[in-house]
Design an enzyme around this catalytic site. Structure first.
Site, PDB file in Angstrom:
ATOM      1  N   CYS A   1       0.880  -1.116   0.017  1.00  0.00           N
ATOM      2  CA  CYS A   1       0.075  -0.018   0.055  1.00  0.00           C
ATOM      3  C   CYS A   1       0.837   1.177  -0.005  1.00  0.00           C
ATOM      4  O   CYS A   1       2.257   1.227  -0.381  1.00  0.00           O
ATOM      5  CB  CYS A   1      -1.155   0.086   1.203  1.00  0.00           C
ATOM      6  SG  CYS A   1      -0.197  -0.074   2.768  1.00  0.00           S
TER       7      CYS A   1
ATOM      8  N   ASN B   1       2.328   1.558   4.278  1.00  0.00           N
ATOM      9  CA  ASN B   1       2.682   0.351   4.862  1.00  0.00           C
ATOM     10  C   ASN B   1       2.571   0.343   6.503  1.00  0.00           C
ATOM     11  O   ASN B   1       3.208  -0.473   7.144  1.00  0.00           O
ATOM     12  CB  ASN B   1       4.290  -0.197   4.630  1.00  0.00           C
ATOM     13  CG  ASN B   1       4.553  -1.605   5.183  1.00  0.00           C
ATOM     14  OD1 ASN B   1       5.717  -1.946   5.374  1.00  0.00           O
ATOM     15  ND2 ASN B   1       3.465  -2.510   5.059  1.00  0.00           N
TER      16      ASN B   1
ATOM     17  N   CYS C   1      -1.089   0.807   7.457  1.00  0.00           N
ATOM     18  CA  CYS C   1      -2.561   0.336   7.341  1.00  0.00           C
ATOM     19  C   CYS C   1      -3.051  -0.722   6.722  1.00  0.00           C
ATOM     20  O   CYS C   1      -3.187  -1.815   7.297  1.00  0.00           O
ATOM     21  CB  CYS C   1      -3.475   1.555   7.022  1.00  0.00           C
ATOM     22  SG  CYS C   1      -3.093   3.220   8.168  1.00  0.00           S
ATOM     23  N   ARG C   2      -3.134  -0.465   5.489  1.00  0.00           N
ATOM     24  CA  ARG C   2      -3.762  -1.643   4.790  1.00  0.00           C
ATOM     25  C   ARG C   2      -3.232  -2.741   4.575  1.00  0.00           C
ATOM     26  O   ARG C   2      -3.298  -3.914   4.487  1.00  0.00           O
ATOM     27  CB  ARG C   2      -4.277  -1.074   3.503  1.00  0.00           C
ATOM     28  CG  ARG C   2      -5.529  -0.162   3.519  1.00  0.00           C
ATOM     29  CD  ARG C   2      -5.756   0.857   2.348  1.00  0.00           C
ATOM     30  NE  ARG C   2      -4.526   1.771   1.868  1.00  0.00           N
ATOM     31  CZ  ARG C   2      -4.395   2.267   0.786  1.00  0.00           C
ATOM     32  NH1 ARG C   2      -5.168   2.209  -0.075  1.00  0.00           N
ATOM     33  NH2 ARG C   2      -3.151   3.049   0.806  1.00  0.00           N
ATOM     34  N   SER C   3      -1.844  -2.617   4.204  1.00  0.00           N
ATOM     35  CA  SER C   3      -0.903  -3.873   3.895  1.00  0.00           C
ATOM     36  C   SER C   3      -0.403  -4.721   4.918  1.00  0.00           C
ATOM     37  O   SER C   3      -0.665  -5.828   4.890  1.00  0.00           O
ATOM     38  CB  SER C   3       0.275  -3.468   2.634  1.00  0.00           C
ATOM     39  OG  SER C   3       1.110  -2.707   3.432  1.00  0.00           O
TER      40      SER C   3
ATOM     41  N   ASP D   1      -8.077   3.938   0.987  1.00  0.00           N
ATOM     42  CA  ASP D   1      -7.240   4.518   2.284  1.00  0.00           C
ATOM     43  C   ASP D   1      -8.221   4.716   3.214  1.00  0.00           C
ATOM     44  O   ASP D   1      -8.721   5.854   3.372  1.00  0.00           O
ATOM     45  CB  ASP D   1      -6.458   5.579   1.563  1.00  0.00           C
ATOM     46  CG  ASP D   1      -5.293   5.829   2.392  1.00  0.00           C
ATOM     47  OD1 ASP D   1      -5.189   5.500   3.582  1.00  0.00           O
ATOM     48  OD2 ASP D   1      -4.479   6.788   1.991  1.00  0.00           O
TER      49      ASP D   1
HETATM   50  P1  4NP Z   1      -1.670   2.828   4.111  1.00  0.00           P
HETATM   51  O1  4NP Z   1      -2.274   4.306   4.783  1.00  0.00           O
HETATM   52  O2  4NP Z   1      -1.253   3.112   2.908  1.00  0.00           O
HETATM   53  O3  4NP Z   1      -2.967   1.905   4.208  1.00  0.00           O
HETATM   54  O4  4NP Z   1      -0.658   2.302   5.094  1.00  0.00           O
HETATM   55  C1  4NP Z   1      -1.574   5.500   4.448  1.00  0.00           C
HETATM   56  C2  4NP Z   1      -0.812   5.798   5.594  1.00  0.00           C
HETATM   57  C3  4NP Z   1      -0.055   6.898   5.698  1.00  0.00           C
HETATM   58  C4  4NP Z   1      -0.448   7.942   4.873  1.00  0.00           C
HETATM   59  C5  4NP Z   1      -1.344   7.637   3.631  1.00  0.00           C
HETATM   60  C6  4NP Z   1      -1.946   6.335   3.596  1.00  0.00           C
HETATM   61  N1  4NP Z   1       0.111   9.097   4.772  1.00  0.00           N
HETATM   62  O5  4NP Z   1      -0.336   9.904   3.808  1.00  0.00           O
HETATM   63  O6  4NP Z   1       1.075   9.436   5.759  1.00  0.00           O
END
Ligand code: 4NP
Length: 160
Positions: free
Chosen positions: A11, A14, A16-18, A126
């Site tokens: 994702c 790294n 939240c989702r992955s 997201d």
């Molecule tokens: P992820 O979520 O891609 O599912 O880990 C996010 C975590 C941080 C950010 C965006 C999405 N960020 O913009 O910092």
């Protein structure tokens, strides 16, 4: 690459989702008796070395899985040789992976929900800037994708 399928979920952050997809896939593979190697990684550098977001840890814990021990890392060009499958959580991740893939990449690059009949082309939203319930939605999508992917890999293992 080994005979044991190696799967990398990717994702943006790294955190939240992955990590949720990694946990859901590991649990689904264990339930189905499928031996796998699984990791997750991100395309953005903001949270490198950090554990998953507390909201992601909480939804995993509500579902009986601890993910607090892992640390965010970036996808690397080597990953395209080390993994059989590199799986983006959303369409933007998929585009980023395609840009990063070396021309002789051995990994099959796909979108998680492409593996779920009827959900092809859909992204796992997201949840980072959303309410807590978005993490439950991400968990549900991660489980749906993980179950479908385990079913595919199990079927492939049975014809080898
Ligand atoms: P992820 O979520 O891609 O599912 O880990 C996010 C975590 C941080 C950010 C965006 C999405 N960020 O913009 O910092």
């Amino acid at each position: 690459m080994s005979e044991i399928p190696a799967v990398l979920f990717v994702c943006l952050g790294n955190i939240c989702r992955s990590p949720l997809a990694e946990a859901a896939f590991r649990a689904a593979a264990k339930r189905e008796g499928l031996e796998v190697h699984v990791e997750s990684a991100g395309l953005g550098h903001w949270h490198l070395g950090y554990p998953p977001d507390p909201r992601a840890q909480a939804v995993a814990r509500r579902n009986g899985i601890e993910i607090g021990g892992r640390k965010a890392r970036l996808v690397t060009p080597d990953d395209f040789d080390r993994f059989n499958h590199i799986i983006g959580l959303d369409a933007e991740n998929l585009a980023g992976l395609r840009r990063l893939a070396p021309p002789d990449a051995r990994a099959e690059v796909s979108l998680l929900l492409d593996h779920v009949p009827g959900r092809e082309g859909q992204s796992v939203t997201d949840p980072y800037y959303e309410e807590d319930s978005a993490f439950d939605d991400a968990w549900r999508d991660a489980c749906e994708g993980a179950d479908a992917l385990v079913a595919r890999l199990k079927a492939e293992a049975s014809v080898r």
